[in-house]
Scaffold this motif. Structure first.
Motif, short mmCIF file in Angstrom:
data_model
loop_
_atom_site.label_atom_id
_atom_site.label_comp_id
_atom_site.label_asym_id
_atom_site.label_seq_id
_atom_site.Cartn_x
_atom_site.Cartn_y
_atom_site.Cartn_z
N ARG A 37 14.00 61.19 74.69
CA ARG A 37 14.47 61.02 76.00
C ARG A 37 14.21 61.93 76.82
NH1 ARG A 37 18.73 58.21 74.00
NH2 ARG A 37 20.33 59.97 74.59
N ALA A 40 10.63 62.97 77.64
CA ALA A 40 10.00 62.04 78.61
C ALA A 40 10.21 62.53 80.01
CB ALA A 40 10.38 60.60 78.49
N PHE A 41 11.63 62.90 80.14
CA PHE A 41 12.06 63.45 81.37
C PHE A 41 11.32 64.84 81.65
CE2 PHE A 41 15.28 60.08 81.21
CZ PHE A 41 15.21 59.71 82.42
N LEU A 184 19.87 61.35 86.25
CA LEU A 184 20.54 59.78 86.41
C LEU A 184 21.50 59.87 85.54
CD1 LEU A 184 17.18 57.93 86.93
CD2 LEU A 184 18.85 58.75 88.89
N ILE A 238 16.21 64.92 91.50
CA ILE A 238 15.64 63.51 91.37
C ILE A 238 14.22 63.59 92.00
CG2 ILE A 238 15.74 61.08 91.94
CD1 ILE A 238 18.96 61.56 91.23
N ILE A 243 5.62 60.99 89.51
CA ILE A 243 4.84 60.16 88.69
C ILE A 243 3.57 60.55 88.96
CG2 ILE A 243 4.36 57.87 87.80
CD1 ILE A 243 7.24 58.66 87.43
N GLU B 39 12.55 54.64 75.52
CA GLU B 39 14.00 54.46 76.11
C GLU B 39 13.93 55.22 77.41
OE1 GLU B 39 17.52 56.05 74.48
OE2 GLU B 39 17.66 54.44 72.80
N ALA B 40 13.36 56.18 77.70
CA ALA B 40 13.64 57.08 78.96
C ALA B 40 12.78 56.08 80.15
CB ALA B 40 13.39 58.48 78.89
N PHE B 41 11.50 55.71 79.54
CA PHE B 41 10.65 55.18 80.55
C PHE B 41 11.05 53.75 80.72
CE2 PHE B 41 7.48 58.55 79.20
CZ PHE B 41 6.86 58.76 80.42
N TYR B 43 14.03 52.94 80.89
CA TYR B 43 15.24 53.19 81.84
C TYR B 43 14.66 53.19 83.35
CZ TYR B 43 19.50 55.65 83.75
OH TYR B 43 20.57 56.08 84.13
N LEU B 44 13.64 54.02 83.62
CA LEU B 44 13.06 54.16 84.74
C LEU B 44 12.34 52.90 85.50
CD1 LEU B 44 11.45 57.59 84.05
CD2 LEU B 44 13.55 57.15 85.49
N ASN B 182 4.77 54.31 78.30
CA ASN B 182 4.52 55.13 79.26
C ASN B 182 3.07 54.89 79.55
OD1 ASN B 182 3.65 57.68 80.14
ND2 ASN B 182 3.97 59.06 78.43
N ILE B 238 2.38 52.35 87.21
CA ILE B 238 2.83 53.72 87.73
C ILE B 238 3.93 53.55 88.79
CG2 ILE B 238 2.66 56.03 88.57
CD1 ILE B 238 -0.08 55.82 86.54
N ILE B 241 7.57 52.43 88.31
CA ILE B 241 8.56 53.56 88.01
C ILE B 241 9.29 54.06 89.06
CG2 ILE B 241 8.77 55.48 86.64
CD1 ILE B 241 6.46 54.73 85.11
N ILE B 243 12.42 55.88 90.66
CA ILE B 243 13.59 56.99 90.41
C ILE B 243 14.83 56.43 91.09
CG2 ILE B 243 14.37 59.41 90.09
CD1 ILE B 243 11.96 58.74 88.52
N ARG B 244 15.65 55.63 90.63
CA ARG B 244 16.70 55.20 91.44
C ARG B 244 17.86 56.22 91.87
NH1 ARG B 244 18.24 51.30 86.96
NH2 ARG B 244 17.31 53.09 85.77
N GLY B 245 17.98 56.52 93.05
CA GLY B 245 18.94 57.49 93.35
C GLY B 245 20.33 57.48 93.19
N ILE B 246 21.02 58.30 93.34
CA ILE B 246 22.59 58.36 93.19
C ILE B 246 23.52 58.18 94.24
CG2 ILE B 246 22.40 59.55 91.05
CD1 ILE B 246 22.85 62.25 92.58
#
Lengths: 246, 246
Positions: A37, A40-41, A184, A238, A243, B39-41, B43-44, B182, B238, B241, B243-246
């Protein structure tokens, strides 16, 4: 042997270290998945330390230098990737190092302890000889800590930590500094200072920062810490995740 | 046991499957790291199948149904995550299944073979009894394939493949369909149809699509394949993908 010309040479070297650590038996079952993980990040930030990460590292080092009892928490992955760099940082900032495993087994603790002692670092905490205390009524390894280490620490630097554990530490009133490539993650969100970076770049950089900040007045360090807004910095982190198109 | 209420329940179930497969001994050393990257991708993209992925799946199934000799290539991870679903898809589209391992060892081949045979799938290729051929002069497992399977196939569906291997297969003139979370990987870039999705969602969805497309005229399927632009579809993938903010 990985050829140096391979486009992902550095990343593959780290992967090799993790695979070897797993073979040696000191990684948790899902440690390699966690590493993937992170890979990937790291890939998504171009495998370079970003500006918000550097800012967070300055604040982190300032906070650690201001602490009365700072502790660096290490697990299998941190040991595999950056044991020498962690020892160097601990000495530079005068912090203790504690082995603190989410899935604690005697065997894993023993192997990691040996790795530190083999490097001449004898004062490692969280070993089998240590007094272990629990933060919660549920006495499992997730809530355990060494009495003279994390249990009584004021500031804890945690490279690569599980969200459940980070939550327990935060609830117990500790100052939490984390190094986590996923901005995140629960760990990143609940920490006081979240450094979105690869520990193999972050730890040596923090040692350099420490050499610099140690010459500064305490007031300067306190201002750095007080001026820092982790939520804002995480948002900027973030934004660094690009990408890159094809 | 993972509680069903855990916010990452589905993801943790898959992780558990991979850890168990590793314990059983049929995964490559770095297979868990590869799973973590996935998993990371996943998640994104919000752990949901995106529209470009669905479009790619329709085209992929059309291409497979039009093929004279389609083969599904499986490795340890694909077996661990979706063995039943792969068998079902193979039967639906009348494709062969071949065990094709980047780091091939007799032990891993044997365990995976048994897993398929235990499920009543006896016609598995790439086993120890098979004739193995090589695509290149360098006769290693990366360039090997079963004579009656991938070596003579026209279209190959490869869930979770290494970039080197994908390149060898592409150079040998095969039609390559990949499932890879990916969208920036070499595998995704060099495939004829790249499906950016988790195989546990993609494979059963492709079986459903196959039931539908089998009722269509061949001309319709050919138009679907000819109208498809993988590069454009990857670009759209692409863009999914977020990046969901916080």
């Amino acid at each position: 042997m990985i050829p140096k010309t391979h486009p992902r040479y550095e990343s593959l070297l780290l992967r090799e270290k993790i695979v070897k650590a797993s073979e040696k038996g000191y990684l948790a079952d899902s440690a390699m998945i966690a590493h993937g993980r992170g890979e990937a990040f790291d890939y998504l930030i171009g495998e370079k330390t970003t500006y918000p990460a550097k800012r967070a590292m300055y604040v982190a080092v300032a906070a650690l230098l201001l602490s009365d009892n700072p502790v660096i928490s290490v697990n299998g992955n941190a040991t595999a990737l950056a044991i020498d760099e962690i020892i160097e940082l601990a000495r530079e900032i005068n912090a203790k190092i504690e082995i603190n495993l989410f899935y604690r087994t005697d065997e894993r603790v023993q192997i990691i302890t040996s790795l530190f002692r083999d490097r001449g670092y004898k004062e490692i905490l969280g070993t089998l000889d240590d007094d272990i205390e629990y933060f919660t009524d549920i006495k499992n390894s997730r809530s355990s800590a060494s009495k003279s280490g994390i249990y009584t620490a004021d500031t804890i630097l945690i490279p690569l930590e599980d969200g459940d554990r980070a939550e327990i530490l935060k609830k117990s009133g500790k100052n939490i500094i984390t190094i986590d490539l996923n901005p995140l993650s629960r760990t990143s969100k609940m920490s006081d200072v979240s450094i979105m970076d690869n520990i193999v770049r972050a730890i040596p950089f923090m040692t350099k920062i420490a050499k610099d900040l140690k010459t500064q007045d305490k007031k300067v360090l306190m201002d750095m810490v007080n001026d820092f807004d982790n939520e804002e910095n995480l948002k900027e982190s973030i934004e660094q995740i690009k990408i890159r198109g094809i």
